[in-house]
Design a protein around this motif. Structure first.
Motif, PDB file in Angstrom:
ATOM      1  N   MET A 178       0.699  -1.100  -0.084  1.00  0.00           N
ATOM      2  CA  MET A 178       0.067  -0.064   0.020  1.00  0.00           C
ATOM      3  C   MET A 178       0.610   1.382   0.011  1.00  0.00           C
ATOM      4  N   ALA A 179       1.998   1.197   0.582  1.00  0.00           N
ATOM      5  CA  ALA A 179       3.000   2.362   0.821  1.00  0.00           C
ATOM      6  C   ALA A 179       3.441   2.794  -0.770  1.00  0.00           C
ATOM      7  N   SER A 180       3.544   1.403  -1.493  1.00  0.00           N
ATOM      8  CA  SER A 180       4.417   1.801  -2.966  1.00  0.00           C
ATOM      9  C   SER A 180       3.091   2.379  -3.860  1.00  0.00           C
ATOM     10  N   ALA A 181       1.906   1.791  -3.445  1.00  0.00           N
ATOM     11  CA  ALA A 181       0.787   2.163  -4.350  1.00  0.00           C
ATOM     12  C   ALA A 181       0.366   3.612  -3.957  1.00  0.00           C
ATOM     13  N   ALA A 182       0.669   3.962  -2.862  1.00  0.00           N
ATOM     14  CA  ALA A 182       0.088   5.469  -2.682  1.00  0.00           C
ATOM     15  C   ALA A 182       1.407   6.613  -3.014  1.00  0.00           C
ATOM     16  N   ALA A 183       2.496   5.889  -3.094  1.00  0.00           N
ATOM     17  CA  ALA A 183       3.624   6.562  -3.499  1.00  0.00           C
ATOM     18  C   ALA A 183       3.297   6.925  -4.992  1.00  0.00           C
ATOM     19  N   ILE A 184       2.944   5.992  -5.953  1.00  0.00           N
ATOM     20  CA  ILE A 184       2.291   5.838  -7.431  1.00  0.00           C
ATOM     21  C   ILE A 184       1.206   6.546  -7.561  1.00  0.00           C
ATOM     22  N   GLY A 185       0.427   6.753  -6.615  1.00  0.00           N
ATOM     23  CA  GLY A 185      -0.822   7.385  -6.635  1.00  0.00           C
ATOM     24  C   GLY A 185      -1.876   6.377  -7.195  1.00  0.00           C
ATOM     25  N   CYS A 186      -1.854   4.901  -7.098  1.00  0.00           N
ATOM     26  CA  CYS A 186      -2.766   4.125  -7.714  1.00  0.00           C
ATOM     27  C   CYS A 186      -3.926   3.896  -6.841  1.00  0.00           C
ATOM     28  N   ALA A 209      11.084   4.344  -0.775  1.00  0.00           N
ATOM     29  CA  ALA A 209      12.550   4.694  -1.335  1.00  0.00           C
ATOM     30  C   ALA A 209      12.773   3.660  -2.605  1.00  0.00           C
ATOM     31  N   MET A 210      11.919   2.579  -2.528  1.00  0.00           N
ATOM     32  CA  MET A 210      12.237   1.410  -3.558  1.00  0.00           C
ATOM     33  C   MET A 210      11.304   2.193  -4.657  1.00  0.00           C
ATOM     34  N   THR A 211      10.272   2.625  -4.418  1.00  0.00           N
ATOM     35  CA  THR A 211       9.379   3.202  -5.534  1.00  0.00           C
ATOM     36  C   THR A 211       9.871   4.306  -6.261  1.00  0.00           C
ATOM     37  N   ALA A 212      10.731   5.154  -5.607  1.00  0.00           N
ATOM     38  CA  ALA A 212      11.110   6.393  -6.276  1.00  0.00           C
ATOM     39  C   ALA A 212      12.088   6.051  -7.489  1.00  0.00           C
ATOM     40  N   THR A 213      11.918   7.060  -8.367  1.00  0.00           N
ATOM     41  CA  THR A 213      12.821   6.946  -9.495  1.00  0.00           C
ATOM     42  C   THR A 213      13.728   8.083  -9.653  1.00  0.00           C
ATOM     43  N   ALA A 263      11.017  -7.994  -3.202  1.00  0.00           N
ATOM     44  CA  ALA A 263      10.166  -8.472  -4.379  1.00  0.00           C
ATOM     45  C   ALA A 263       8.824  -8.096  -4.507  1.00  0.00           C
ATOM     46  N   MET A 264       8.397  -7.930  -3.199  1.00  0.00           N
ATOM     47  CA  MET A 264       6.753  -7.514  -3.091  1.00  0.00           C
ATOM     48  C   MET A 264       6.706  -6.147  -3.384  1.00  0.00           C
ATOM     49  N   VAL A 265       7.754  -5.149  -3.159  1.00  0.00           N
ATOM     50  CA  VAL A 265       7.524  -3.769  -3.675  1.00  0.00           C
ATOM     51  C   VAL A 265       7.697  -3.756  -5.330  1.00  0.00           C
ATOM     52  N   ALA A 266       8.590  -4.506  -5.495  1.00  0.00           N
ATOM     53  CA  ALA A 266       8.775  -4.468  -7.157  1.00  0.00           C
ATOM     54  C   ALA A 266       7.209  -5.096  -7.786  1.00  0.00           C
ATOM     55  N   GLU A 295       4.399  -4.666  -6.615  1.00  0.00           N
ATOM     56  CA  GLU A 295       3.409  -3.749  -6.411  1.00  0.00           C
ATOM     57  C   GLU A 295       3.554  -2.571  -7.333  1.00  0.00           C
ATOM     58  N   ASN A 296       4.981  -2.435  -7.592  1.00  0.00           N
ATOM     59  CA  ASN A 296       5.164  -1.251  -8.727  1.00  0.00           C
ATOM     60  C   ASN A 296       4.511  -1.700 -10.092  1.00  0.00           C
TER      61      ASN A 296
END
Length: 194
Positions: A68-76, A122-126, A152-155, A157-158
């Motif tokens: 969810m943190a990754s999804a929130a960072a992306i805005g999905c 941090a992983m989701t940042a580009t 791997a899960m964060v990847a 979710e990205n």
């Protein structure tokens, strides 16, 4: 608004996906509808998700917060909506799920949960901005197998969030189906901020 039609050709395979989705989730998932325009992509995605579901080295609640943190960072919004529903189905605290977009300002999380969400962001940042200290803390607390699974899960979710966002998929109302009517307005969580 979706950038592809959510009424794909009704092949035998898609009708099977519809049946399963309705049985498992109460409705047909929009990502499945979108991907069904290319049956090979949909089949590959389903096989991949079945494999990912078998990973078991990371605590499921930490995994959900990272996703969810990754999804929130992306805005999905689709992933946030579905992630909230999945988390509630697994018995997670509603406040923890609601506060993910503002986790830094919330007192709902443990230090480990905060590190997991920081790592996901941090992983989701580009480009990714993971630092050695954060990775070392997580490795020490979780162990290497769980850290690899978290990464791997964060990847994964990205992949999900970027695919859904690019295709214009938005919330399907999953969160609403697990809220007590009238309760969301007074929780102080995301529902009250929207």
């Amino acid at each position: 608004m979706a950038r592809v039609s959510l009424t794909p050709p009704r092949t035998r395979f898609f009708r099977l996906v519809e049946w399963y989705s309705k049985r498992a989730y109460g409705k047909v998932l929009d990502p499945a509808r979108a991907l069904a325009h290319n049956p090979r992509v949909l089949r590959s995605d389903l096989r991949f998700e079945q494999s990912v579901a078998k990973w078991n080295k990371l605590d499921p609640a930490l995994k959900a917060l990272a996703e969810m943190a990754s999804a929130a960072a992306i805005g999905c919004s689709w992933c946030m909506d579905f992630g909230y529903w999945v988390g509630r189905e697994r018995g997670m605290d509603a406040r923890k799920l609601q506060d993910v977009p503002v986790w830094r300002d919330s007192d709902a999380y443990t230090p480990l949960e905060r590190d997991v969400m920081a790592y996901a962001e941090a992983m989701t940042a580009t480009p990714p901005t993971v630092d050695d200290d954060l990775a070392a803390r997580l490795r020490d607390r979780l162990g290497e197998p769980a850290l690899v699974e978290l990464t791997a899960m964060v990847a994964v979710e990205n992949l999900r969030s970027r695919l859904n966002s690019a295709l214009g998929l938005t919330s399907q109302g999953f969160k609403d189906s697990c809220e007590v009517p009238g309760a969301a307005a007074g929780t102080g969580g995301v529902a009250a901020r929207e």
